[in-house]
Scaffold this motif. Structure first.
Motif, PDB file in Angstrom:
ATOM      1  N   VAL A  67      -4.433   3.487   0.133  1.00  0.00           N
ATOM      2  CA  VAL A  67      -4.134   2.187  -0.469  1.00  0.00           C
ATOM      3  C   VAL A  67      -3.984   2.386  -1.967  1.00  0.00           C
ATOM      4  O   VAL A  67      -4.878   2.928  -2.617  1.00  0.00           O
ATOM      5  N   GLU A  68      -2.831   2.012  -2.518  1.00  0.00           N
ATOM      6  CA  GLU A  68      -2.600   2.124  -3.965  1.00  0.00           C
ATOM      7  C   GLU A  68      -2.504   0.726  -4.541  1.00  0.00           C
ATOM      8  O   GLU A  68      -1.627  -0.041  -4.180  1.00  0.00           O
ATOM      9  N   GLY A  69      -3.399   0.400  -5.449  1.00  0.00           N
ATOM     10  CA  GLY A  69      -3.379  -0.921  -6.083  1.00  0.00           C
ATOM     11  C   GLY A  69      -3.517  -2.025  -5.064  1.00  0.00           C
ATOM     12  O   GLY A  69      -4.383  -1.976  -4.194  1.00  0.00           O
ATOM     13  N   ASP A  70      -2.630  -3.018  -5.152  1.00  0.00           N
ATOM     14  CA  ASP A  70      -2.734  -4.189  -4.280  1.00  0.00           C
ATOM     15  C   ASP A  70      -1.933  -4.045  -2.994  1.00  0.00           C
ATOM     16  O   ASP A  70      -2.095  -4.829  -2.061  1.00  0.00           O
ATOM     17  N   SER A  71      -1.022  -3.052  -2.954  1.00  0.00           N
ATOM     18  CA  SER A  71      -0.183  -2.952  -1.754  1.00  0.00           C
ATOM     19  C   SER A  71      -0.949  -2.268  -0.626  1.00  0.00           C
ATOM     20  O   SER A  71      -1.744  -1.354  -0.869  1.00  0.00           O
ATOM     21  N   PRO A  72      -0.720  -2.728   0.610  1.00  0.00           N
ATOM     22  CA  PRO A  72      -1.419  -2.126   1.746  1.00  0.00           C
ATOM     23  C   PRO A  72      -0.933  -0.690   1.979  1.00  0.00           C
ATOM     24  O   PRO A  72       0.131  -0.310   1.503  1.00  0.00           O
TER      25      PRO A  72
END
Ligand code: HEC
Ligand code: HEC
Length: 205
Positions: A67-72
Motif C-alpha cells: 500500500v503506497e499512500g492513500d491508494s489501495p
C-alpha cells in the motif's frame, strides 16, 4: 500472439533481478516459512509454492501487495498486504533471489479423473476455439516454466491456489495483470474448464 502485442509496453517497468539470496533467506525462513515453507514449497494448498519462481515475477507481486499512500494495493490479499508492509524494495529483491534458487517439489494431484486432465491439457496447449480462449502455453510456455520476466511459472503449483487466482481474475478481485491479459482469458472460461486446467498445471514439470 498476445505476448507480442504486450511485451513492448511492459518492458519499461521490469524489476531488476539482482538480489542477495543470503539476506533474502533470513527473511524467508524467519517470517514467511510458516505459510510458504522454509524452501518456498508450500505444503498448504491455498498458499502458493514460490520455489523456482522467476525473481522478477516475485518482486512484482510483493510490490503490488504494498500500500503506497492513500491508494489501495494493486493486488489485494489481507495476509500479504500486511506481510509486505515492513519490506523495503531491496528486501523484496533479496527474497525473490532466494526463492528463485530453491528447487520446486511439484504438487501432488489428488485428482484421478483422467478425462478432466485431458480437458485441462487441451485448453493449456491449444486454448478453446469455441469461446476464444487463448492457449495458456503461448504465454506460460508449453511445459509451464513461464517466460521471464513477465509470464510466471505455473508448473507444479497447487490446484487450489491456481483456482483461487483464476477465480480472482474472473471476479475482478485480482486486477494487477498488466493490460488485463489474464482477466481477458478467464472471462471466457467456465468453472469446469478452470478446474481442469488447474489440475493439469499441477502435473506439469
Ligand atoms: C499467514 C500466511 C502467509 C505468510 C506468513 C506469508 N504469506 Fe505469502 N501468501 C499467502 C497467501 C494465502 C497468498 C495468496 C494470496 C492471494 O490469494 O492472492 C500468498 C501469496 C504470496 C505471493 C504471490 C505468489 C504468486 O505466485 O503470485 C508471494 C510472492 C508471497 N506470498 C511471498 C511471501 C513472503 C516473501 C512472505 C514473508 C515476508 C510471505 N509471503 C508470508 C500466505 C502467507
Ligand atoms: C496473453 C498472455 C497470457 C495468456 C494467454 C495466459 N496468461 Fe496467465 N498470466 C499472464 C501474465 C502476464 C500473468 C502475470 C500477472 C501479474 O503480473 O500478476 C499471468 C498470471 C497467471 C496466473 C497467476 C500465477 C500466480 O502464481 O499467481 C495463473 C494461475 C495463470 N496466469 C494461468 C493461466 C492459464 C490457466 C491460462 C490459459 C487458460 C493463461 N494463464 C493464459 C499472461 C497470460
Amino acid at each position: 500472439m498476445f505476448a507480442f502485442i504486450f511485451s513492448n509496453q511492459i518492458l519499461a517497468d521490469t524489476p531488476s533481478t539482482h538480489g542477495d539470496s543470503e539476506k533474502g533467506k533470513e527473511i524467508a525462513t524467519g517470517v514467511c516459512a510458516g505459510c510458504h515453507n522454509a524452501d518456498g514449497n508450500s505444503v498448504i494448498p491455498n498458499n502458493p509454492t514460490l520455489a523456482g519462481q522467476h525473481p522478477e515475477y516475485i518482486t512484482k507481486q510483493l510490490m503490488d501487495f504494498k500500500v503506497e499512500g492513500d491508494s489501495p494495493a494493486k493486488r489485494d490479499s489481507q495476509v500479504m498486504v500486511s506481510m509486505v508492509a515492513a519490506l523495503s524494495a531491496d528486501d523484496m529483491q533479496n527474497i525473490a533471489a532466494y526463492y528463485a534458487q530453491q528447487k520446486i517439489t511439484p504438487a501432488t494431484t489428488t485428482n484421478s479423473d483422467e478425462s478432466l486432465l485431458e480437458v485441462g491439457k487441451r485448453i493449456y496447449d491449444g486454448g478453446n476455439l469455441e469461446n476464444n480462449v487463448p492457449a495458456c502455453s503461448s504465454c506460460h510456455s508449453p511445459n509451464g516454466a513461464g517466460i521471464p520476466p513477465h509470464y510466471p511459472k505455473l508448473a507444479g503449483q497447487h490446484p487450489a491456489y491456481t483456482i483461487s487466482q483464476l477465480d480472482a481474475f474472473y471476479r475482478g478481485g485480482r486486477t494487477n495483470d498488466i493490460n488485463h491479459s489474464m482477466q481477458k482469458v478467464v472471462l471466457r472460461m467456465s468453472a469446469q474448464q478452470i478446474k481442469a486446467v488447474a489440475e493439469y498445471i499441477a502435473t506439469l514439470h
